[in-house]
Design an enzyme around this catalytic site. Structure first.
Site, short mmCIF file in Angstrom:
data_model
loop_
_atom_site.label_atom_id
_atom_site.label_comp_id
_atom_site.label_asym_id
_atom_site.label_seq_id
_atom_site.Cartn_x
_atom_site.Cartn_y
_atom_site.Cartn_z
N CYS A 110 0.68 -1.14 -0.20
CA CYS A 110 -0.06 -0.14 0.03
C CYS A 110 0.62 1.41 -0.10
O CYS A 110 1.97 1.29 0.52
CB CYS A 110 -0.98 0.05 1.24
SG CYS A 110 -2.11 -1.35 1.33
N LYS A 156 6.74 -11.52 -15.92
CA LYS A 156 6.33 -11.64 -14.46
C LYS A 156 5.25 -12.57 -14.22
O LYS A 156 5.25 -13.29 -13.33
CB LYS A 156 6.06 -10.25 -13.94
CG LYS A 156 6.17 -10.35 -12.31
CD LYS A 156 7.46 -10.37 -11.82
CE LYS A 156 7.49 -10.64 -9.99
NZ LYS A 156 8.65 -11.14 -9.63
O1 M6R Z 1 3.58 -15.99 -9.99
P1 M6R Z 1 3.82 -17.37 -9.85
O2 M6R Z 1 4.56 -17.52 -8.74
O3 M6R Z 1 2.94 -18.45 -10.21
O4 M6R Z 1 4.97 -17.59 -11.05
C1 M6R Z 1 5.30 -18.81 -11.30
C2 M6R Z 1 6.91 -18.79 -12.22
O5 M6R Z 1 6.44 -18.14 -13.44
C3 M6R Z 1 7.83 -17.66 -11.48
O6 M6R Z 1 7.97 -18.45 -10.19
C4 M6R Z 1 9.13 -17.47 -12.21
O7 M6R Z 1 9.65 -18.75 -12.53
C5 M6R Z 1 9.91 -16.72 -11.73
N1 M6R Z 1 10.06 -15.41 -12.45
C6 M6R Z 1 11.46 -17.20 -11.54
O8 M6R Z 1 12.02 -16.12 -10.82
#
Ligand code: M6R
Length: 596
Positions: free
Chosen positions: A2, A591
């Site tokens: 926030c 992301k």
């Molecule tokens: O948002 P999420 O945790 O579900 O995302 C899963 C993966 O895409 C994510 O953890 C990805 O492997 C990271 N960018 C790694 O640093």
């Protein structure tokens, strides 16, 4: 996370555009809801707020026309109470004579709400920002001055947060912080206060940095700081800040990734505070205790956390859990799961399509769905019987760092609960993380030259450090574009050993109990020319067998596993920078992956 922003001007004026602009700068801190309250010279409060992003809500409620002598803006990253108009901030007191907003978390919100209702106050939402307002109201009703009422409220409100409040019948704003950032600015005929510096810099570079345990009283051209504990005035002058906006946004770090690595102790502490007071924990723990089978499901970094979670559950509670990558969960278990089973679905974003596909199948089969999620209000939270927040705030950098460590803290917390172990032991962890970050920095830089120009390397771990090796390798390949495989150390001899040439870098991670086994692994590769780097406890056997060691404290094996990822995150970061890449935004990656 926030964000809050407050402004006091000399007389009534158009404040809407300034507040919208501050909202846009603070929008990285939350986009679940936004609200603005202005108070004019006659003490009339104009409050407009709703769920949604700043641009859409501002348009819908015509924020730009808002006029007043004082204004407060809040952007919400939901934790207490779903994103909705009623839970949006700022909040009014019972009579509509005060208005305030906070960022952070008030962890005793649930008890306080009950108390305020019993005291006859009008409580409109389930949001903890409203509790901040009523906490001040309680003492104003008892006849205390504004400063003394805030001092008393400070003691009542537990957690980490910053808060700003204005009263209709005076012409000031008051703000204080407890664990969250807060800065004030002094301009020409106005003062401002905010969660962060970049939202203030376009208005003034005359800045006052606040500390925990201090209250700032802002009038149109000056400020006074009071000590919460004594009520006395603290003598402090504003200072001129020269930083550029970009540097300020990154909190002085070169990249968001480095900033987020450094935020890990703080967000771990916030998670522990919040979870200690969360009613959802007990339901989740009971479900885990009574489950037939338990599945931990996620992708990428979140999957690596699931593997660590399974080790923690085995070590601490002797409970079998099945960590599984989300798409494979469907292939391996879709026909076997049922209402007696529990799934903990783990996702930073709560929007990963692979995870949501697995949830859909699990729901069809009647399995109980629980989740660990950072983005509250995301699809995964809505599909879950109970969701537990990861409390990391906005993770801007594509490589997950602070969300990974808080996923590990979350699993460790649940394992402690299922095992009925003393949860207070975990309170030591954030300090160990802080110390590890401080100590790892130089050690990582020392080994960098032996690793940074290789385009192929391995991260090996065993048992509790196996998931750390997986995550370390993921970080390295994600932002350095080198090929790096994370593997069980004992598997290396079953094939990958053929890759070893002179100086080939292999990074081992270990805890004390696994040192004999890791030493075998080290010698298998060093006798063939490899360069062995070990992350582990200070131990003569490691120093004499490996080429380089990065020492990690081992208060407990579980803590050590969490600490071990820190040097690997730093190594990836520095190697990426050395190669001239931007670690925050690696090529080809996004992301949040909302596609199959
Ligand atoms: O948002 P999420 O945790 O579900 O995302 C899963 C993966 O895409 C994510 O953890 C990805 O492997 C990271 N960018 C790694 O640093």
């Amino acid at each position: 996370m926030c964000g809050i922003f407050g402004i006091v001007s000399k007389r009534d004026k158009l404040l809407g555009p300034t507040l919208i602009d501050a909202g846009l700068r603070l929008s990285y801190r939350g986009y679940d809801s936004v609200g603005i309250a202005t108070i004019n010279e006659n003490g009339i409060i104009d409050l407009r707020k709703d769920a949604g992003k700043v641009t859409t809500v501002a348009e819908r409620f015509n924020f730009k026309e808002m006029i007043g002598k004082r204004g407060i803006l809040q952007l919400r990253w939901a934790t207490f109470g779903e994103p909705s108009m009623v839970n949006s901030q700022p909040h009014l007191d019972s009579e509509g004579l005060m208005v305030g907003a906070h960022n952070g978390n008030v962890v005793n919100n649930a008890e306080l709400r009950e108390e305020f209702i019993a005291e006859g106050m009008i409580v409109r939402s389930t949001n903890d920002g409203e509790s901040c307002v009523h906490a001040v109201e309680r003492f104003i009703r008892q006849g205390f001055s504004m400063i003394d009422a805030i001092r008393k409220a400070y003691d009542v409100l537990k957690g980490d947060y910053a808060f700003v409040i204005g009263k209709a019948d005076d012409d000031r704003l008051y703000a204080f912080k407890k664990g969250s950032g807060l800065v004030a600015g002094i301009g020409d005929e106005f003062t401002v206060v905010s969660s962060d510096l970049p939202s203030i810099l376009p208005l003034t570079r005359n800045i006052v940095f606040m500390n925990d345990g201090e209250i700032i009283e802002l009038s149109d051209q000056c400020f006074t700081i009071y000590s919460v504990s004594t009520g006395e005035v603290i003598d402090r002058s504003a200072e001129i800040v020269e930083e550029t906006m970009e540097v300020a946004q990154k909190g002085g770090f070169d990249h968001f990734m480095l900033k987020e690595i450094h935020e890990q102790p703080k967000v771990a502490e916030e998670l522990l505070h919040l979870w200690n007071n969360s009613p959802s924990i007990d339901v989740t723990v009971e479900a885990l205790k009574n489950a037939r089978n338990i599945y931990f499901v996620g992708c990428g970094t979140s999957f690596n956390a699931c593997v660590a979670g399974a080790v923690y559950f085995n070590r601490l509670s002797a409970k079998t859990t099945i960590p599984i990558a989300a798409p494979q969960f469907i292939a391996q278990y879709n026909r076997a799961i049922g209402p007696e089973d529990v799934g903990i679905f783990v996702s930073q974003s709560g929007e990963t399509k692979d995870v949501l596909n697995a949830v859909e199948i699990a729901r069809k089969q009647g399995m109980r769905i629980f989740s660990l999620v950072n983005v509250v209000g995301s699809t995964l939270t809505k599909l879950s019987e109970k969701w537990l927040p990861l409390v990391c705030g906005y993770e801007i950098s594509v490589p997950a760092t602070k969300t990974f460590t808080n996923q590990l803290v979350a699993f460790l917390y649940l394992a402690y609960k299922v095992a009925a172990k003393d949860i207070n032991e975990l309170n030591q962890l954030p300090d160990h993380m802080l110390k590890t970050i401080e100590e790892a920095e130089n050690q990582v830089r020392e080994i960098l030259t032996y690793v940074q120009d290789w385009n192929d390397l391995y991260c090996l771990g065993y048992g509790i450090t196996y998931p750390i090796a997986l995550e370390g390798a993921l970080k390295l390949k994600e932002i350095t574009y080198a090929h790096c495989e994370g593997m069980l150390s004992t598997e290396f001899k079953h094939g990958p050993l053929a890759a070893v040439t002179k100086d080939y870098p292999i990074i081992f991670s270990t805890i004390r109990e696994d040192i004999p086994l890791i030493i075998s692994g080290i010698n298998e590769v060093t006798c063939r020319g490899a360069r062995a780097i070990v992350i582990g406890p200070k131990d003569e056997r490691l120093e004499s067998n490996a080429h380089h060691t990065i020492r990690i404290a081992e208060p407990t094996p579980e803590f050590a596993s969490i600490l071990t990822i820190i040097p690997l995150q730093l190594l990836s970061y520095y190697m990426s920078v050395h190669r001239g890449f931007d670690p925050d935004f690696p090529r080809n990656l996004s992301k949040t992956l909302t596609v199959d």
